[in-house]
Design a protein around this motif. Structure first.
Motif, PDB file in Angstrom:
ATOM      1  N   ALA A 321       0.814  -1.219   0.000  1.00  6.39           N
ATOM      2  CA  ALA A 321       0.000   0.000   0.000  1.00  6.39           C
ATOM      3  C   ALA A 321       0.841   1.260   0.000  1.00  6.39           C
ATOM      4  O   ALA A 321       0.361   2.340  -0.362  1.00  6.39           O
ATOM      5  CB  ALA A 321      -0.934   0.013   1.211  1.00  6.39           C
ATOM      6  N   LEU A 322       2.100   1.152   0.408  1.00  7.95           N
ATOM      7  CA  LEU A 322       2.947   2.337   0.556  1.00  7.95           C
ATOM      8  C   LEU A 322       4.066   2.347  -0.472  1.00  7.95           C
ATOM      9  O   LEU A 322       4.608   1.294  -0.829  1.00  7.95           O
ATOM     10  CB  LEU A 322       3.568   2.382   1.960  1.00  7.95           C
ATOM     11  CG  LEU A 322       2.619   2.302   3.160  1.00  7.95           C
ATOM     12  CD1 LEU A 322       3.425   2.322   4.451  1.00  7.95           C
ATOM     13  CD2 LEU A 322       1.626   3.449   3.125  1.00  7.95           C
ATOM     14  N   ASP A 323       4.416   3.552  -0.919  1.00 12.16           N
ATOM     15  CA  ASP A 323       5.645   3.711  -1.693  1.00 12.16           C
ATOM     16  C   ASP A 323       6.849   3.427  -0.800  1.00 12.16           C
ATOM     17  O   ASP A 323       6.772   3.536   0.430  1.00 12.16           O
ATOM     18  CB  ASP A 323       5.749   5.141  -2.231  1.00 12.16           C
ATOM     19  CG  ASP A 323       5.010   5.292  -3.560  1.00 12.16           C
ATOM     20  OD1 ASP A 323       4.619   4.266  -4.136  1.00 12.16           O
ATOM     21  OD2 ASP A 323       4.845   6.441  -4.009  1.00 12.16           O
ATOM     22  N   GLY A 324       7.973   3.075  -1.434  1.00 12.03           N
ATOM     23  CA  GLY A 324       9.163   2.741  -0.655  1.00 12.03           C
ATOM     24  C   GLY A 324       9.622   3.879   0.242  1.00 12.03           C
ATOM     25  O   GLY A 324       9.999   3.672   1.395  1.00 12.03           O
ATOM     26  N   ALA A 325       9.570   5.120  -0.268  1.00  7.38           N
ATOM     27  CA  ALA A 325      10.029   6.265   0.529  1.00  7.38           C
ATOM     28  C   ALA A 325       9.120   6.493   1.731  1.00  7.38           C
ATOM     29  O   ALA A 325       9.585   6.825   2.830  1.00  7.38           O
ATOM     30  CB  ALA A 325      10.082   7.517  -0.338  1.00  7.38           C
ATOM     31  N   ILE A 326       7.820   6.301   1.559  1.00  2.98           N
ATOM     32  CA  ILE A 326       6.874   6.471   2.672  1.00  2.98           C
ATOM     33  C   ILE A 326       7.097   5.378   3.707  1.00  2.98           C
ATOM     34  O   ILE A 326       7.115   5.630   4.925  1.00  2.98           O
ATOM     35  CB  ILE A 326       5.430   6.430   2.151  1.00  2.98           C
ATOM     36  CG1 ILE A 326       5.205   7.479   1.057  1.00  2.98           C
ATOM     37  CG2 ILE A 326       4.446   6.613   3.300  1.00  2.98           C
ATOM     38  CD1 ILE A 326       5.375   8.901   1.523  1.00  2.98           C
ATOM     39  N   LEU A 391       9.029  16.784   3.423  1.00  2.00           N
ATOM     40  CA  LEU A 391       9.502  16.510   2.073  1.00  2.00           C
ATOM     41  C   LEU A 391       8.596  15.525   1.341  1.00  2.00           C
ATOM     42  O   LEU A 391       8.524  15.529   0.106  1.00  2.00           O
ATOM     43  CB  LEU A 391      10.930  15.954   2.120  1.00  2.00           C
ATOM     44  CG  LEU A 391      12.035  16.953   2.474  1.00  2.00           C
ATOM     45  CD1 LEU A 391      13.358  16.231   2.657  1.00  2.00           C
ATOM     46  CD2 LEU A 391      12.162  18.025   1.406  1.00  2.00           C
ATOM     47  N   LEU A 392       7.904  14.690   2.080  1.00  2.78           N
ATOM     48  CA  LEU A 392       7.025  13.682   1.481  1.00  2.78           C
ATOM     49  C   LEU A 392       5.583  14.160   1.385  1.00  2.78           C
ATOM     50  O   LEU A 392       4.707  13.401   0.977  1.00  2.78           O
ATOM     51  CB  LEU A 392       7.093  12.389   2.297  1.00  2.78           C
ATOM     52  CG  LEU A 392       8.465  11.712   2.352  1.00  2.78           C
ATOM     53  CD1 LEU A 392       8.441  10.521   3.302  1.00  2.78           C
ATOM     54  CD2 LEU A 392       8.904  11.270   0.968  1.00  2.78           C
ATOM     55  N   ARG A 415       1.160   7.338  -1.398  1.00  2.41           N
ATOM     56  CA  ARG A 415       1.984   7.347  -2.608  1.00  2.41           C
ATOM     57  C   ARG A 415       2.540   8.748  -2.830  1.00  2.41           C
ATOM     58  O   ARG A 415       1.893   9.741  -2.501  1.00  2.41           O
ATOM     59  CB  ARG A 415       1.157   6.947  -3.841  1.00  2.41           C
ATOM     60  CG  ARG A 415       0.516   5.568  -3.736  1.00  2.41           C
ATOM     61  CD  ARG A 415       1.524   4.484  -3.934  1.00  2.41           C
ATOM     62  NE  ARG A 415       0.912   3.153  -3.854  1.00  2.41           N
ATOM     63  CZ  ARG A 415       1.600   2.024  -3.904  1.00  2.41           C
ATOM     64  NH1 ARG A 415       2.916   2.059  -4.054  1.00  2.41           N
ATOM     65  NH2 ARG A 415       0.991   0.857  -3.825  1.00  2.41           N
ATOM     66  N   LEU A 416       3.736   8.808  -3.379  1.00  5.66           N
ATOM     67  CA  LEU A 416       4.307  10.085  -3.747  1.00  5.66           C
ATOM     68  C   LEU A 416       3.661  10.583  -5.032  1.00  5.66           C
ATOM     69  O   LEU A 416       3.323   9.791  -5.920  1.00  5.66           O
ATOM     70  CB  LEU A 416       5.819   9.969  -3.950  1.00  5.66           C
ATOM     71  CG  LEU A 416       6.640   9.624  -2.703  1.00  5.66           C
ATOM     72  CD1 LEU A 416       8.101   9.461  -3.082  1.00  5.66           C
ATOM     73  CD2 LEU A 416       6.492  10.699  -1.648  1.00  5.66           C
ATOM     74  N   GLU A 417       3.501  11.901  -5.123  1.00  2.00           N
ATOM     75  CA  GLU A 417       2.933  12.467  -6.332  1.00  2.00           C
ATOM     76  C   GLU A 417       3.914  12.324  -7.482  1.00  2.00           C
ATOM     77  O   GLU A 417       5.114  12.499  -7.310  1.00  2.00           O
ATOM     78  CB  GLU A 417       2.605  13.953  -6.119  1.00  2.00           C
ATOM     79  CG  GLU A 417       1.519  14.174  -5.069  1.00  2.00           C
ATOM     80  CD  GLU A 417       1.186  15.640  -4.920  1.00  2.00           C
ATOM     81  OE1 GLU A 417       1.812  16.444  -5.651  1.00  2.00           O
ATOM     82  OE2 GLU A 417       0.323  15.969  -4.111  1.00  2.00           O
ATOM     83  N   GLU A 418       3.374  11.998  -8.644  1.00  2.81           N
ATOM     84  CA  GLU A 418       4.226  11.840  -9.836  1.00  2.81           C
ATOM     85  C   GLU A 418       4.753  13.188 -10.279  1.00  2.81           C
ATOM     86  O   GLU A 418       4.072  14.180 -10.191  1.00  2.81           O
ATOM     87  CB  GLU A 418       3.424  11.175 -10.966  1.00  2.81           C
ATOM     88  CG  GLU A 418       2.963   9.769 -10.634  1.00  2.81           C
ATOM     89  CD  GLU A 418       4.118   8.781 -10.487  1.00  2.81           C
ATOM     90  OE1 GLU A 418       5.207   9.076 -11.033  1.00  2.81           O
ATOM     91  OE2 GLU A 418       3.940   7.767  -9.828  1.00  2.81           O
TER      92      GLU A 418
END
Length: 418
Positions: A321-326, A391-392, A415-418
């Motif tokens: 469910a999460l991006d790697g950075a999150i 930053l996220l 998710r991070l914004e594209e």
């Protein structure tokens, strides 16, 4: 005596600094070129109807001298040059073209962000030249079309070249600023990661060292368990430091994790050779690094429990469910929060919860300790967490709980914004 690199250390990359030319040298060369070109055109004129005396060459020198002021007063240089061309022809000196003497002035104005003045000056010269070629009583009227094309080409080339040089310079400056920002962001990331990992592990080491010191001679099994925790924390810290050093020693411009296999192999060998004790421990009990995501929170909880802290973990986040950075940020926030509890809270229990609500990740770390009081001054740990979350695209609060203790809450996108 030149400094010798440490044994086994990766060689420092040789960075070639670009050579820059003194702007004054450029201005002098451009001024001489302008004066010389005009002088050659004057000397090449064989028509005795016009005068080719000292006055014409003084004008050539004057057009060149004006170029020396192009950086300080570019608009003034354009105006004076245009008026100088008019004065030159009023005195009926040898023809040199209307646009040619102004090429350097128009180029300089366009290069100095005064493109409108450059275009305006060029249009005035072209209009006056065309007018007198077509309605004046001169024997060169038949040359009007050729003269018009030549003047337009010279003006357009000068303005276009000036704009191109300026845009190229601005692009290089933007690229340099962007590189500096990327470097600063990478330095902050490394500083945050080192603070989180090393700070957490040193807190664990300090607590278990105290346990071991008290248990020696009374409970040897407890002392051995405490020392085992110290050894594991020390090995983890060394691994993190080695990884960071390899990144910092990598070639300039190489992204983290993309260093060549040769550099990585030499860096690892050097670190292991410099630390034989740690290497022998790692060889005796090899362990894979703990995952740096929500999956690694259980390992953090076990470490805190071993230090005597009761830790309750409730993670309800679907896999993927999460991006790697999150995911990594949630781990680091939890790690730093547990470190602060061990260091400062004097707590007996801490609760870690993570769940998805409203399309976002809600992370909460709460303890039953003494709290921070009304005069909380965030240290580097809390400031680093806030920077990481901001930053996220999220938010973080850290404050005393109403019923006692201290609570850290983080709201993060999935998710991070594209």
């Amino acid at each position: 005596m030149p400094e010798q690199p440490e044994h086994g250390a990766a060689p420092r990359p040789h960075v070639v600094q670009p050579r820059t030319v003194d702007p004054r040298v450029t201005d002098v060369v451009l001024a001489l070129a302008m004066a010389l070109v005009v002088a050659v055109v004057i000397a090449a004129d064989t028509d005795t109807v016009r005068r080719t005396g000292t006055g014409a060459y003084l004008f050539a020198a004057g057009f060149g001298a004006l170029v020396l002021l192009r950086r300080k007063v570019p608009r003034t240089v354009v105006v004076v040059t245009v008026l100088g061309v008019f004065a030159y022809y009023i005195l009926e000196l040898s023809p040199i073209g209307m646009a040619l003497p102004a090429v350097a002035a128009l180029y300089s104005a366009a290069e100095m962000r005064h493109t409108g003045w450059a275009i305006g000056g060029g249009l005035v010269l072209i209009a006056v030249s065309t007018y007198y070629r077509t309605v004046g009583n001169t024997p060169e009227e038949y040359l009007a079309p050729y003269d018009l094309v030549t003047n337009v080409a010279l003006v357009a080339a000068a303005v276009a070249l000036g704009v191109a040089v300026r845009l190229s310079r601005e692009a290089r400056g933007h690229e340099a600023r962007a590189a500096g920002q990327r470097l600063q962001a990478e330095r902050l990331r490394i500083a945050r990661d080192l603070h989180d990992v090393v700070g957490h592990n040193l807190s664990v080491i300090a607590l278990h060292s105290g346990v071991a010191a008290e248990a020696v001679g009374r409970n040897d099994d407890a002392a051995r368990r405490a020392l085992e925790h110290v050894r594991e924390a020390t090995s983890g810290t060394l691994r993190e430091l080695r990884s960071t050093v390899r990144v910092l020693r990598g070639p300039v411009g190489t992204a983290p994790g993309t260093a060549s296999q040769e550099t990585t192999a030499h860096g690892t060998a050097a670190s292991d050779a410099a630390e034989p004790d740690a290497a022998s421990h790692d060889a005796a009990a090899p362990k894979a690094p703990a995952p740096t995501g929500l999956a690694g929170i259980d390992a953090l909880a076990r470490s805190a429990r071993a230090a005597g802290l009761a830790v309750d973990v409730a993670v309800d986040v679907p896999a993927g469910a999460l991006d790697g950075a999150i995911d990594a940020a949630a781990y680091r926030i939890t790690q730093e929060s547990l470190t602060n509890v061990l260091r400062h809270a004097a707590a007996t229990r801490v609760t870690v919860s993570a769940r998805v609500t409203g399309g976002r990740l809600a992370l909460r770390v709460a303890d039953d300790g003494r709290g921070a009081g009304p005069d909380l001054e965030p240290g580097s740990g809390i400031s680093g967490m806030r920077e990481r979350v901001a930053l996220l695209g999220g938010g973080l609060t850290a404050a005393d709980a109403p019923d006692g203790g201290f609570v850290v809450t983080a709201d993060l996108p999935l998710r991070l914004e594209e």
